[in-house]
Design an enzyme around this catalytic site. Structure first.
Site, short mmCIF file in Angstrom:
data_model
loop_
_atom_site.label_atom_id
_atom_site.label_comp_id
_atom_site.label_asym_id
_atom_site.label_seq_id
_atom_site.Cartn_x
_atom_site.Cartn_y
_atom_site.Cartn_z
N GLY A 238 0.65 -1.09 -0.11
CA GLY A 238 0.21 0.15 -0.21
C GLY A 238 0.62 1.24 0.01
O GLY A 238 2.24 1.31 0.01
N CYS A 264 11.92 -1.67 3.51
CA CYS A 264 10.74 -1.59 2.87
C CYS A 264 9.92 -0.45 3.27
O CYS A 264 10.06 0.70 3.37
CB CYS A 264 10.20 -2.84 2.14
SG CYS A 264 9.32 -3.00 0.79
N GLN A 268 10.17 3.62 4.26
CA GLN A 268 8.99 4.78 3.84
C GLN A 268 8.65 5.44 5.00
O GLN A 268 8.50 6.50 5.29
CB GLN A 268 8.00 4.32 2.99
CG GLN A 268 8.36 3.80 1.64
CD GLN A 268 7.53 2.67 0.79
OE1 GLN A 268 6.51 2.66 1.20
NE2 GLN A 268 8.28 2.32 0.03
N HIS A 354 15.36 -5.99 0.61
CA HIS A 354 14.75 -6.98 1.61
C HIS A 354 16.21 -7.83 1.80
O HIS A 354 16.72 -8.75 0.96
CB HIS A 354 14.05 -8.13 0.74
CG HIS A 354 12.51 -7.65 0.86
ND1 HIS A 354 11.63 -7.81 1.62
CD2 HIS A 354 11.99 -6.48 -0.14
CE1 HIS A 354 10.48 -7.11 1.45
NE2 HIS A 354 10.69 -6.27 0.25
N GLU A 356 16.63 -10.11 4.07
CA GLU A 356 16.27 -11.31 4.38
C GLU A 356 16.50 -12.36 3.30
O GLU A 356 16.83 -13.50 3.11
CB GLU A 356 14.91 -11.66 5.38
CG GLU A 356 13.68 -11.52 4.27
CD GLU A 356 13.38 -10.30 3.35
OE1 GLU A 356 12.80 -10.36 2.63
OE2 GLU A 356 13.85 -9.42 4.03
#
Length: 385
Positions: A238, A264, A268, A354, A356
């Protein structure tokens, strides 16, 4: 979304874009209709992790790799409790999966979970179209959902836009849970689930961190009730401009000077908490081959991405914020998009990608070590309230 499972492999299907472009193919997975934002992912491997990434909520994902499904579907690599993509678009689905861990085909899993897809279309042409025109609303229709083109286009155009969409609470856990440290416990971290992937707390647990995963609606009292050494904000779907609750929570954490790490969506959120704006990218970054430079070391990393929004912060200057000086720590080498932020006067940092990366690459795994170092060296005063 409406679905059926009748004779998908031979059933005609269409992908309809909001600008009127139509691609014709065959149903893949469930038969029916689905709507979402059409985006493309450039990863050649890791489709299972992609499909189960909550950050893909309400998106129709186009696989740019020409053949998908070769390794089937297993019971170990899911990043969450279900498939989150609204629809899946592939060119050439593998006829027979071949992998020692495979338990069933990708097609069977999509069907079982009611995910409407389409195969047999020119995904190269579709990707070029999305690069030129930008990500856009789309629909996949097959079986009884097929209708005259004008009607299908109108139905797609009636769908909500991704800009302005608040989705993180939709995908987050409703109840807190704990991922125990592997081996000796060294730290406790409160992780705010905005759409967290399963491998993220696992990467922290491997470093001796006991991870308390909290719902997206967690309060500052909930966070400090677990007596954290650090606080983590996860990825999620979103528009970050809608995330007033997470921004307020992060602001409270920054006020207490607790070591903080975000990825991520969490990047933001940090950007907004520091007073920067966010904006929607034309077609985003999605895949496992995105080049990023860590400006703190000069090292270039190949990284895994999934984001359609970015932070609007100055690339080449230190900014003054209400929490001290901040700088852009990472940048995408393809387009100079902000890929990380770092506070210089207190222990907080974030990245847009990311680390991970269960499907690889693992170039950025060191960021979890950077977080543990931050918790080891940060002053204890004011961290807990």
């Amino acid at each position: 979304m409406t679905t059926s499972t009748r004779g998908a492999a031979k059933t005609p299907a269409v992908l309809v874009l909001e600008d009127g472009r139509i691609f014709r193919g065959r149903a893949y997975g469930a038969v029916g209709e689905t709507f979402g934002e059409a985006v493309f992912s450039t990863g050649m491997t890791g489709y299972q992790e992609t499909l189960t990434d909550p950050s893909y909520d309400r998106q129709i994902v186009v696989a740019t790799a020409p053949q998908i499904g070769n390794t089937g579907w297993n019971d170990e690599d899911d990043e969450s409790r279900r498939i989150w993509v609204s629809g899946y678009v592939v060119r050439d689905p593998a006829r027979v999966p071949s992998n020692w861990r495979s338990r069933r085909s990708l097609d069977d899993e999509l069907t079982a979970q009611g995910v409407v897809g389409i195969s047999g279309i020119d995904t190269r042409a579709l990707t070029r179209h999305l690069r030129e025109r930008g990500s856009m609303r789309a629909g996949i229709f097959s079986g009884d959902a097929l209708a005259p083109e004008a009607e299908l286009i109108a139905r797609v155009q009636a769908q909500p836009h991704m800009k302005g969409a608040s989705l993180y609470e939709e995908v987050a856990t409703k109840e807190a849970y704990v991922v125990p440290a592997v081996g000796e416990k060294k730290f406790t971290v409160a992780a705010i689930d905005l759409g967290i992937k399963g491998m993220t707390p696992q990467r922290m647990a491997e470093r001796g961190i006991e991870v308390h995963v909290l719902p997206a609606t967690a309060t500052v009292e909930d966070v400090y009730a677990v007596d954290p050494d650090g606080v983590f904000f996860s990825n999620g779907p979103g528009d970050p401009a809608t995330a007033e609750g997470p921004v307020a929570l992060m602001t409270a954490v920054l006020e207490r000077r607790t070591p903080l790490f975000g990825i991520c969506f969490g990047n933001q959120i940090l950007g907004r908490a520091l007073g920067f704006g966010t904006y929607k990218l034309k077609y985003g970054h999605r895949g496992i081959n995105q080049p990023v430079q860590d400006r703190t070391t000069g090292k270039v990393e190949v990284t895994a991405h999934n984001h359609g929004f970015a932070v609007d912060a100055p690339l080449d200057q230190v900014s003054d914020t209400k929490f001290g000086r901040a700088e852009v720590s990472h940048v995408c080498l393809n387009d100079n998009v902000v890929e990380g932020l770092r506070l210089l006067d207190q222990p907080a940092f974030s990245v847009q990608y990311h680390p991970e990366a269960a499907a690889g690459p693992h170039d950025a795994a060191y960021l979890f070590d950077r977080f543990t170092t931050l918790m080891s060296t940060a002053p204890m005063e004011g961290q807990r309230a």
